[in-house]
Design a protein around this motif. Structure first.
Motif, short mmCIF file in Angstrom:
data_model
loop_
_atom_site.label_atom_id
_atom_site.label_comp_id
_atom_site.label_asym_id
_atom_site.label_seq_id
_atom_site.Cartn_x
_atom_site.Cartn_y
_atom_site.Cartn_z
N LYS A 1 -26.66 24.82 23.73
CA LYS A 1 -26.25 25.49 24.95
C LYS A 1 -25.43 24.52 25.78
O LYS A 1 -25.73 23.32 25.82
CB LYS A 1 -27.47 25.96 25.75
CG LYS A 1 -27.10 26.86 26.91
CD LYS A 1 -28.29 27.56 27.54
CE LYS A 1 -27.77 28.53 28.61
NZ LYS A 1 -28.85 29.07 29.44
N GLU B 1 -12.78 32.58 24.94
CA GLU B 1 -13.20 32.15 26.28
C GLU B 1 -13.97 30.82 26.20
O GLU B 1 -13.72 29.89 26.97
CB GLU B 1 -14.11 33.22 26.93
CG GLU B 1 -14.56 32.85 28.33
CD GLU B 1 -15.82 33.58 28.77
OE1 GLU B 1 -16.27 34.50 28.04
OE2 GLU B 1 -16.38 33.22 29.82
N VAL B 2 -14.92 30.75 25.27
CA VAL B 2 -15.70 29.52 25.12
C VAL B 2 -14.81 28.38 24.64
O VAL B 2 -14.90 27.24 25.12
CB VAL B 2 -16.89 29.72 24.16
CG1 VAL B 2 -17.66 28.42 23.99
CG2 VAL B 2 -17.80 30.82 24.67
N ARG B 3 -13.94 28.69 23.69
CA ARG B 3 -13.06 27.64 23.14
C ARG B 3 -12.12 27.08 24.19
O ARG B 3 -11.69 25.93 24.09
CB ARG B 3 -12.27 28.20 21.95
CG ARG B 3 -13.16 28.55 20.77
CD ARG B 3 -12.42 29.33 19.69
NE ARG B 3 -11.46 28.48 19.02
CZ ARG B 3 -11.32 28.40 17.70
NH1 ARG B 3 -12.11 29.09 16.90
NH2 ARG B 3 -10.42 27.62 17.17
N SER C 1 -12.95 26.91 27.39
CA SER C 1 -13.74 26.46 28.54
C SER C 1 -14.03 24.96 28.50
O SER C 1 -13.85 24.30 27.47
CB SER C 1 -15.07 27.22 28.60
OG SER C 1 -15.97 26.64 27.65
N TYR D 1 -22.94 28.80 28.41
CA TYR D 1 -22.49 29.23 27.08
C TYR D 1 -23.54 28.92 26.01
O TYR D 1 -23.92 27.77 25.82
CB TYR D 1 -21.17 28.54 26.72
CG TYR D 1 -20.09 28.75 27.74
CD1 TYR D 1 -19.41 29.96 27.83
CD2 TYR D 1 -19.76 27.74 28.64
CE1 TYR D 1 -18.42 30.16 28.78
CE2 TYR D 1 -18.76 27.91 29.59
CZ TYR D 1 -18.10 29.13 29.65
OH TYR D 1 -17.12 29.31 30.60
N ILE E 1 -24.35 28.37 22.28
CA ILE E 1 -23.61 28.00 21.06
C ILE E 1 -24.55 28.28 19.89
O ILE E 1 -25.20 27.37 19.36
CB ILE E 1 -23.17 26.52 21.10
CG1 ILE E 1 -22.58 26.16 22.48
CG2 ILE E 1 -22.18 26.24 19.98
CD1 ILE E 1 -21.35 26.97 22.89
N ASN F 1 -9.92 20.76 22.04
CA ASN F 1 -10.77 21.91 21.73
C ASN F 1 -10.42 22.48 20.35
O ASN F 1 -10.61 23.67 20.10
CB ASN F 1 -10.68 22.99 22.81
CG ASN F 1 -9.31 23.60 22.91
OD1 ASN F 1 -8.34 23.05 22.40
ND2 ASN F 1 -9.21 24.75 23.57
N ALA G 1 -16.77 23.73 28.20
CA ALA G 1 -17.84 23.46 27.24
C ALA G 1 -17.27 22.89 25.95
O ALA G 1 -17.91 22.08 25.28
CB ALA G 1 -18.63 24.74 26.95
N ALA G 2 -16.05 23.31 25.59
CA ALA G 2 -15.45 22.92 24.31
C ALA G 2 -14.69 21.61 24.41
O ALA G 2 -14.51 20.91 23.40
CB ALA G 2 -14.54 24.02 23.79
N LEU H 1 -17.03 31.04 17.83
CA LEU H 1 -16.95 31.10 19.29
C LEU H 1 -15.81 32.01 19.76
O LEU H 1 -14.77 32.10 19.11
CB LEU H 1 -16.72 29.69 19.84
CG LEU H 1 -17.82 28.67 19.49
CD1 LEU H 1 -17.40 27.28 19.93
CD2 LEU H 1 -19.13 29.08 20.15
N SER H 2 -16.02 32.63 20.90
CA SER H 2 -14.97 33.45 21.51
C SER H 2 -13.87 32.54 22.04
O SER H 2 -14.08 31.34 22.27
CB SER H 2 -15.55 34.26 22.66
OG SER H 2 -15.93 33.38 23.72
#
Lengths: 263, 263
Positions: free
Chosen positions: B102, B50-52, B54, B106, B108, B36, B56-57, B47-48
């Motif tokens: 997306k 949290e997203v980094r 998650s 999340y 993006i 990530n 998703a990353a 990105l926050s």
């Protein structure tokens, strides 16, 4: 499995060539559809000679015209060396037109249902080296503080889906129309029927090279389309080159004066 | 304009890393979603944390699991070094999921409306070197007459769009299911809930690396997905690695016997 090799043999030569590399002019000419060549080893796509000679496989006359302009403008010229039916270097990898299954009336059955490996191999063999070479050329010029004007040279078929086209030269642009506007202002004095974004335009996805190389750097740019029946012989090529050199040179002079006036 | 440079600075290091490069085993492990990390210089996508952090990353736990398997199987391991949100190396350039706007819940936003130049730059910086490195590795092995079994290592989130997932390990395959079939035949003896093509499968476009590197050469291959709550700590990782090593080794032994029986 190797996905890159096997596409181009040593005998095929490079996917991209550069002419007049030390040209001192401001213009960089790009010719994505210069060639209807296929690799010697494979990948002839099983096409008939008719298709290989047609506008579907390349832009007939575009390279010869670009060579004349390269000489007249002392411009470096970067050309793709293989048919657009293998990979259309003026289309992004996400476009179905990059490796088209159909081009006008021509079915390209070898391009139907391409595997991921085949798409990657073609992208890596044809698209990436072509645009990397342009990027490297531009980076070097920018590093030297040299002005860089981007002009892509194309030709189009006089009859498309049975319909004759009356436009003779198209001046195409994407979001940055400065050079196209200046050239179109000069069009009435020229002996051709010259139109803006004709016979197609940016909404048809044809300005990919401009989007990649000109817009991000703010370089003046234009895409020129000449009807290919006008550049089938030397007199036709010479007349078109003379007209385009005049329009480009005068348009650039006008833009230089305008920006000098602003300064 | 230069379209390649500016993406990765020297401090960012390479887009791809290879572990246990001289591993003598038959397996090559691939980890597309290992990291990530974002380039130091730019491109953090705003990105926050949290997203980094998650799924998703990246695939949390996938690299640690792949490292254990690399050691147990004496397998070379090839990993991507940057977040899949910059470029998902398990997706082709023509896929919207390659640079997703997306991912699950999340948004993006930095990936919305990417320019052609940005798409090209990311493809050239992240996707091409990763798959070229895999191709080169495979070419060298094939040249040496070495067997090459392709295994991609992934993890998935235990809760997706609010729905808990009961499957614990997914054994995924594309058109060639030989290794997956052999592993699934052994699944009943393992202490996990193991399912075929779950929680998603080839129709969801997740077998790109297999399509690129395994299918064209006929290499045995499988994609392994482990629910990431099971590989959050060392005991969980060790247990999953032990199970997967056993399944892979026994499945390969079964397949070798079968092909010897045919010979």
């Amino acid at each position: 499995m190797l996905v890159r090799s096997g596409i181009l043999a040593a005998a095929d030569g490079d996917a991209v060539s550069v002419h007049n590399e030390t040209g001192a002019g401001d213009v960089v000419l790009i010719c994505e559809h210069a060639s209807n060549r296929f690799p010697v080893s494979a990948l002839d796509l099983g096409l008939s000679q008719e298709v290989r000679d047609s506008h579907a496989a390349w832009d007939p006359g575009a390279l010869a015209l670009a060579m004349l302009l390269s000489s007249r403008l002392d411009a470096v010229l970067i050309q793709a060396n293989f048919s657009r039916l293998l990979y259309d270097c003026n289309r992004p990898p996400e476009s179905p037109a990059a490796m088209p299954a159909k081009s006008e009336v021509y079915e390209i059955s070898a391009n139907v249902g391409l595997s991921a490996a085949e798409r990657y191999a073609r992208m890596a063999a044809f698209y990436v080296p072509f645009h990397d070479r342009i990027s490297e050329t531009f980076s070097a010029r920018v590093g030297q503080g040299r002005r860089t004007v981007v002009i892509t040279i194309h030709t189009f078929t006089p009859v498309y889906f049975g319909q004759p086209r009356s436009v003779e030269i198209g001046i195409l642009h994407d979001a940055d129309s400065r050079l196209a506007d200046a050239m179109l202002a000069l069009a009435p004095g020229e002996p051709y029927r010259i139109e803006r974004n004709a016979p197609y335009g940016p909404d048809d996805g044809v300005t990919h090279s401009l989007q990649l190389h000109a817009l991000p750097g703010g370089h003046l740019n234009v895409m020129i389309e000449v009807r290919n029946d006008l550049v089938r012989d030397e007199p036709g090529l010479a007349a078109a080159a003379e007209c385009l050199e005049r329009m480009v040179s005068n348009a650039l002079a006008t833009l230089s004066e305008a920006s000098a006036g602003e300064a």
